[in-house]
Design a protein around this motif. Structure first.
Motif: not given
Length: 163
Positions: A128-147
């Motif tokens: 099934t392969g692993g997850p794709p590398p962490l993208s800029q969109r992922d980082r931004q979504a994380f930062a937004n939820h964290l804030d």
């Protein structure tokens, strides 16, 4: 007056990307929110009263079990481990993936079912392969939820102090 409850952030740190840990370190210092990395191996952390490292014994789910044991209702857990996220939600905590997905009672069961399905596929020999590398969109979504969560933590502390 009741003792003020200090919300905490717990990090399932063995698989957490460095860029996400760095965001958490900066947020801890900025907002004075305690962050604890829980890991089977030593992880270097910045010198800060708000950041600590808890190294646990190696073993399956040892770090996850320690997080569940120590966390309190209202705490935030950073993890991509779906069963851990489900336990956190059951304890009235919040679970956020390093990709910025906020797990909830509404979506965690579906995630558990998908995880189990993928485990079955892998066990039958399907790659099934692993997850794709962490993208800029992922980082931004994380930062937004964290804030948003940290702002909520801050408001709860202010409201509690003024009561």
């Amino acid at each position: 007056m009741d003792e003020q409850k200090q919300e905490k952030i717990w990090v399932d740190a063995d698989a957490c990307p460095v860029v996400i840990k760095d965001m958490l370190f900066r947020a801890a210092v900025r907002t004075h929110t305690p962050v604890t990395l829980v890991s089977n191996q030593y992880i270097s952390t910045p010198a800060s009263p708000y950041v600590q490292m808890l190294q646990v014994m190696p073993g399956f789910d040892v770090a996850d079990n320690e997080i569940v044991k120590r966390m309190s209702a209202g705490d935030l857990v950073i993890t991509s481990d779906i069963p851990l996220a489900a336990e956190v939600i059951d304890k009235q905590g919040m679970a956020l993936s390093p990709r910025g997905e906020l797990y909830s009672k509404n979506n965690i069961r579906g995630r558990l079912n998908m995880r189990d399905f993928m485990d079955t596929m892998r066990a039958s020999g399907i790659h099934t392969g692993g997850p794709p590398p962490l993208s800029q969109r992922d980082r931004q979504a994380f930062a937004n939820h964290l804030d948003k969560i940290l702002n909520k933590f801050g408001k709860q502390r202010v409201n509690h102090i003024s009561e």
